[in-house]
Design a protein around this motif. Structure first.
Motif, PDB file in Angstrom:
ATOM      1  N   SER A 158      -6.723  -7.362  -5.458  1.00 58.28           N
ATOM      2  CA  SER A 158      -7.471  -7.977  -6.563  1.00 58.28           C
ATOM      3  C   SER A 158      -7.450  -9.490  -6.426  1.00 58.28           C
ATOM      4  CB  SER A 158      -6.873  -7.628  -7.925  1.00 58.28           C
ATOM      5  OG  SER A 158      -6.524  -6.297  -7.971  1.00 58.28           O
ATOM      6  N   GLU A 159      -6.321  -9.994  -5.966  1.00 59.15           N
ATOM      7  CA  GLU A 159      -6.235 -11.438  -5.798  1.00 59.15           C
ATOM      8  C   GLU A 159      -7.204 -11.909  -4.709  1.00 59.15           C
ATOM      9  OE1 GLU A 159      -2.281 -12.826  -4.902  1.00 59.15           O
ATOM     10  OE2 GLU A 159      -3.055 -14.859  -4.574  1.00 59.15           O
ATOM     11  N   VAL A 160      -7.310 -11.112  -3.634  1.00 59.49           N
ATOM     12  CA  VAL A 160      -8.168 -11.505  -2.514  1.00 59.49           C
ATOM     13  C   VAL A 160      -9.645 -11.426  -2.893  1.00 59.49           C
ATOM     14  CG1 VAL A 160      -8.861 -10.946  -0.155  1.00 59.49           C
ATOM     15  CG2 VAL A 160      -6.460 -10.751  -0.826  1.00 59.49           C
ATOM     16  N   PHE A 161     -10.019 -10.310  -3.530  1.00 56.66           N
ATOM     17  CA  PHE A 161     -11.451 -10.073  -3.736  1.00 56.66           C
ATOM     18  C   PHE A 161     -11.928 -10.315  -5.167  1.00 56.66           C
ATOM     19  CE2 PHE A 161     -10.530  -7.521   0.056  1.00 56.66           C
ATOM     20  CZ  PHE A 161     -11.527  -7.989   0.896  1.00 56.66           C
ATOM     21  N   GLU A 162     -11.004 -10.534  -6.073  1.00 58.85           N
ATOM     22  CA  GLU A 162     -11.325 -10.786  -7.477  1.00 58.85           C
ATOM     23  C   GLU A 162     -12.081  -9.636  -8.143  1.00 58.85           C
ATOM     24  OE1 GLU A 162     -13.226 -14.572  -7.397  1.00 58.85           O
ATOM     25  OE2 GLU A 162     -11.331 -15.648  -7.117  1.00 58.85           O
ATOM     26  N   ILE A 163     -11.777  -8.425  -7.717  1.00 58.95           N
ATOM     27  CA  ILE A 163     -12.228  -7.252  -8.457  1.00 58.95           C
ATOM     28  C   ILE A 163     -11.033  -6.293  -8.541  1.00 58.95           C
ATOM     29  CG2 ILE A 163     -14.703  -7.322  -7.918  1.00 58.95           C
ATOM     30  CD1 ILE A 163     -14.154  -5.315  -5.680  1.00 58.95           C
ATOM     31  N   ASP A 164     -11.136  -5.283  -9.418  1.00 58.74           N
ATOM     32  CA  ASP A 164     -10.007  -4.370  -9.584  1.00 58.74           C
ATOM     33  C   ASP A 164      -9.988  -3.294  -8.508  1.00 58.74           C
ATOM     34  OD1 ASP A 164      -9.029  -5.657 -11.767  1.00 58.74           O
ATOM     35  OD2 ASP A 164     -10.357  -4.559 -13.150  1.00 58.74           O
ATOM     36  N   PHE A 165      -8.790  -2.920  -8.112  1.00 58.89           N
ATOM     37  CA  PHE A 165      -8.621  -1.889  -7.082  1.00 58.89           C
ATOM     38  C   PHE A 165      -7.713  -0.778  -7.570  1.00 58.89           C
ATOM     39  CE2 PHE A 165     -10.139  -5.268  -4.445  1.00 58.89           C
ATOM     40  CZ  PHE A 165     -10.755  -4.646  -3.383  1.00 58.89           C
ATOM     41  N   GLU A 166      -8.021   0.420  -7.108  1.00 60.53           N
ATOM     42  CA  GLU A 166      -7.105   1.527  -7.311  1.00 60.53           C
ATOM     43  C   GLU A 166      -6.781   2.043  -5.913  1.00 60.53           C
ATOM     44  OE1 GLU A 166      -7.291   6.120  -8.959  1.00 60.53           O
ATOM     45  OE2 GLU A 166      -9.047   4.840  -9.034  1.00 60.53           O
ATOM     46  N   ILE A 167      -5.512   2.241  -5.642  1.00 59.56           N
ATOM     47  CA  ILE A 167      -5.126   2.722  -4.307  1.00 59.56           C
ATOM     48  C   ILE A 167      -4.778   4.201  -4.395  1.00 59.56           C
ATOM     49  CG2 ILE A 167      -3.554   2.429  -2.352  1.00 59.56           C
ATOM     50  CD1 ILE A 167      -5.168  -0.032  -2.792  1.00 59.56           C
ATOM     51  N   ILE A 168      -5.426   4.984  -3.554  1.00 55.41           N
ATOM     52  CA  ILE A 168      -5.171   6.414  -3.545  1.00 55.41           C
ATOM     53  C   ILE A 168      -4.370   6.732  -2.287  1.00 55.41           C
ATOM     54  CG2 ILE A 168      -6.268   8.691  -3.450  1.00 55.41           C
ATOM     55  CD1 ILE A 168      -8.817   6.990  -4.534  1.00 55.41           C
ATOM     56  N   HIS A 169      -3.227   7.353  -2.456  1.00 57.28           N
ATOM     57  CA  HIS A 169      -2.410   7.715  -1.292  1.00 57.28           C
ATOM     58  C   HIS A 169      -2.783   9.100  -0.834  1.00 57.28           C
ATOM     59  CE1 HIS A 169       0.292   4.241  -1.545  1.00 57.28           C
ATOM     60  NE2 HIS A 169      -0.043   4.297  -2.833  1.00 57.28           N
ATOM     61  N   LYS A 170      -3.140   9.207   0.408  1.00 61.60           N
ATOM     62  CA  LYS A 170      -3.556  10.511   0.894  1.00 61.60           C
ATOM     63  C   LYS A 170      -3.052  10.673   2.324  1.00 61.60           C
ATOM     64  CE  LYS A 170      -6.580  13.933   0.049  1.00 61.60           C
ATOM     65  NZ  LYS A 170      -7.570  14.620  -0.611  1.00 61.60           N
ATOM     66  N   SER A 171      -2.300  11.703   2.576  1.00 60.45           N
ATOM     67  CA  SER A 171      -1.690  12.021   3.881  1.00 60.45           C
ATOM     68  C   SER A 171      -1.272  10.766   4.668  1.00 60.45           C
ATOM     69  CB  SER A 171      -2.613  12.911   4.713  1.00 60.45           C
ATOM     70  OG  SER A 171      -3.934  12.449   4.690  1.00 60.45           O
ATOM     71  N   GLY A 172      -0.420   9.997   4.052  1.00 60.87           N
ATOM     72  CA  GLY A 172       0.179   8.863   4.734  1.00 60.87           C
ATOM     73  C   GLY A 172      -0.704   7.634   4.841  1.00 60.87           C
ATOM     74  N   LYS A 173      -1.950   7.720   4.418  1.00 66.90           N
ATOM     75  CA  LYS A 173      -2.836   6.549   4.483  1.00 66.90           C
ATOM     76  C   LYS A 173      -3.216   6.136   3.068  1.00 66.90           C
ATOM     77  CE  LYS A 173      -3.580   6.253   9.029  1.00 66.90           C
ATOM     78  NZ  LYS A 173      -3.437   5.055   9.836  1.00 66.90           N
ATOM     79  N   GLN A 174      -3.633   4.899   2.939  1.00 60.50           N
ATOM     80  CA  GLN A 174      -4.084   4.446   1.622  1.00 60.50           C
ATOM     81  C   GLN A 174      -5.592   4.261   1.605  1.00 60.50           C
ATOM     82  OE1 GLN A 174      -1.550   2.776   3.355  1.00 60.50           O
ATOM     83  NE2 GLN A 174      -0.107   1.921   1.879  1.00 60.50           N
ATOM     84  N   LEU A 175      -6.198   4.718   0.536  1.00 55.43           N
ATOM     85  CA  LEU A 175      -7.633   4.537   0.367  1.00 55.43           C
ATOM     86  C   LEU A 175      -7.867   3.702  -0.884  1.00 55.43           C
ATOM     87  CD1 LEU A 175      -9.032   8.108   1.068  1.00 55.43           C
ATOM     88  CD2 LEU A 175      -9.383   6.050   2.429  1.00 55.43           C
ATOM     89  N   CYS A 176      -8.935   2.916  -0.838  1.00 56.80           N
ATOM     90  CA  CYS A 176      -9.227   2.081  -1.992  1.00 56.80           C
ATOM     91  C   CYS A 176     -10.372   2.654  -2.795  1.00 56.80           C
ATOM     92  CB  CYS A 176      -9.708   0.703  -1.540  1.00 56.80           C
ATOM     93  SG  CYS A 176      -8.418  -0.308  -0.977  1.00 56.80           S
TER      94      CYS A 176
END
Lengths: 252, 314
Positions: free
Chosen positions: A230-248
């Motif tokens: 959020s700091e980098v892009f100035e929008i809100d993020f949700e991180i989804i953890h899925k099989s060892g990887k993170q998705l935004c």
């Protein structure tokens, strides 16, 4: 190893890259992320001697960039810029052959031919190697340019938005090949990328830039954090953890 | 079409060019030529044919190299102000050293062409709007400005006709002893061939060539030198031949691609063939008079150029 030390680039009063210092890990994929105009592409161009910085030093294999002869550097480091909309009628094979230019200055040796054949195989360009570049689709073109970089056979590969204008299938294809280059051939890859989920999935390290400065850098899982992003892009993020990887998810 | 076929065609045209003309000389009566006929051969026909070949090769190769340097298919000596600059050089030599020989004139023409090419490249480099037609239009405007300055000073010094006479492309005046300057284009063309690979890279852009370790500036300067030398000696010995440097490289590119190592020799031969055909036609159409070469090349070249433009759009 590539390390940069307090790099600054100004256009008149406008500071595009501001006191950037960084060491890029060897044999890994590092993604540069950040909003448009954050200075990512400029930094990449400076590291690859296409642009001259106003201040600061770049060391490649513990040797200052400026003390390299251009041709010697071309055997160490390659850069592929975005938008290679070449209108030249060169065949795919001829184009890839130019990747060997630093070695043979255009007179291809047997060893060059071997490298070219390898690069063609590596990117599955066998079927279209005799087609002209201007007849290719976007995905094929990008593969052809990547093959040129593969034929150039440098330890360091810098790519400026290689997924630009590619659909998901071709983007995945390209990223898989980069992963392979890194794992099988030990290449160090630095890539400017906008699609955050590609960065997350394929890179080992992420460097986040904002207003010409590096504001965060680290292993991918540490950067893939809602606060940081959020700091980098100035929008809100949700991180989804899925099989060892993170998705935004950033569709709010 | 293969290169060997082109060479055969060129050879046939050379023979034709040598034996087409007002005085009747037959190849078959080779042994029975009188002194007069032999003189016509040595003084006029052979020099004319040689000049045609060299001008055709030189101007086509110049066009090709300029197109690579600007990464624009529509740039050529005609559309980049080079010919106007050469004209300005001739004017300057006529004003400053009126009694100057051909050597001084060519030095002036070379200097002016070189400078103008540098300026044109700088302008083209600064244009952000890199539309394919925009840059040659800027080149034409640039040439127009140079031309009007030349005309102004030529008018002031009462040498308008003199300057224009120099510029009129004409092969009928090519005589032994007065055209040899054009041989200076040969080393320039040879150099471009030796650098063919590098010019292909230059055509892919500055960043692209730098990535491959090419000394971009140096290759550009070599290109400028070769182009300026060729353009100035051709203008001084023959005059201007419009469109040649534009049309020939474009036809060759459509047919054979853009790898200069292969296409540069083809462009050179094709240029010679094209110019020979135009000149032979010019000699035959209103025989025994001649149509100036600029007209035949302009007409045939112009039509081909239009076709290329229309194809580009579709």
């Amino acid at each position: 190893m590539i390390s940069v030390d307090s790099i600054t680039k100004k256009y008149s009063e406008n500071t595009v890259v501001d006191q950037v210092s960084m060491q890029f890990p060897v044999g890994k994929i590092t993604s540069l992320i950040g909003a448009n105009g954050a200075g990512k592409s400029t930094l990449l161009s400076i590291i690859s001697r296409l642009l001259k910085q106003n201040n600061g030093n770049i060391m490649i294999n513990d040797k200052n960039l400026e003390s390299y002869k251009s041709r010697a550097l071309a055997k160490q480091l390659s850069i592929l810029k975005q938008s290679n909309h070449l209108e030249l009628k060169l065949t795919v094979r001829e184009l890839i052959g130019f990747g060997r230019f630093p070695y043979s200055q255009g007179k291809l040796t047997k060893q060059d031919e071997v490298k070219i054949a390898e690069a063609i195989d590596f990117l599955d360009l066998g079927d279209i190697q005799d087609k002209y570049i201007d007849q290719l689709s976007g995905g094929q073109k990008q593969r052809a340019f990547l093959a040129l970089v593969v034929a150039q056979d440098t330890d360091y590969i810098l790519l400026d938005e290689p997924l630009n204008n590619l659909d998901m299938k071709h983007s995945v294809q390209i990223m898989k090949r980069l992963e392979q280059l890194c794992k099988e051939k030990g290449k160090t890859i630095i890539i400017v990328i906008h699609e955050i989920n590609f960065a997350s999935h394929y890179s080992d390290y992420i460097v986040a830039m904002k207003n010409g400065k590096i504001i965060h850098s680290g292993a991918t899982q540490d950067i893939m954090n809602p606060k940081v992003l959020s700091e980098v892009f100035e929008i809100d993020f949700e991180i989804i953890h899925k099989s060892g990887k993170q998705l935004c998810n950033y569709f709010y | 079409m293969k290169i060997s076929q082109l060479i055969i065609l060129l050879f046939l045209l050379v023979i034709l060019s040598i034996f087409v003309g007002v005085s009747d000389i037959s190849l078959l009566n080779f042994l029975k030529w009188d002194e007069q006929q032999r003189l016509v051969m040595v003084i006029s026909r052979i020099p004319r044919t040689a000049a045609l070949i060299l001008a055709g090769v030189g101007m086509s190769v110049c066009g090709l190299i300029m197109q690579q340097m600007t990464q624009n298919r529509f740039v050529s000596p005609t559309t980049a102000g080079s010919l106007d600059a050469a004209k300005m050089g001739i004017l300057a030599s006529l004003i400053f050293i009126p009694q100057a020989g051909l050597w001084f004139k060519s030095l002036f023409a070379f200097g002016f062409t070189f400078l103008a090419s540098i300026i044109f490249l700088k302008i083209a480099d600064r244009i952000r709007y890199r539309n394919v037609i925009f840059i040659p239009i800027v080149g034409l405007m640039f040439g127009g400005i140079l031309n009007s300055i030349t005309t102004f000073f030529a008018y002031k010094n009462d040498i308008v006709q003199n300057v224009n006479a120099w510029m009129m492309g004409d092969f009928s005046g090519v005589l032994q002893g007065q055209y040899e300057l054009i041989y200076f284009s040969v080393p320039a063309v040879v150099i471009t061939y030796l650098y063919a690979n590098k010019f292909t890279l230059v055509g892919m852009g500055e960043d692209f060539s730098k990535n491959l370790g090419l000394n971009y500036r140096a290759v550009m300067n070599i290109g400028l030198f070769c182009v300026s030398l060729t353009v100035s000696v051709v203008v001084l010995t023959i005059g201007t031949i419009p469109f040649l440097g534009l049309v020939v490289p474009n036809i060759v590119s459509v047919l054979f691609g853009d790898n200069l190592k292969n296409t540069l020799p083809i462009t050179a031969i094709f240029g010679a063939i094209f110019l020979l055909i135009c000149d032979i036609l010019g000699r035959l159409i209103i025989f025994p008079f001649e149509i100036p070469i600029g007209m035949t090349v302009g007409l045939i070249g112009g039509v081909i150029f239009l076709i290329l433009l229309i194809r580009q759009r579709s």
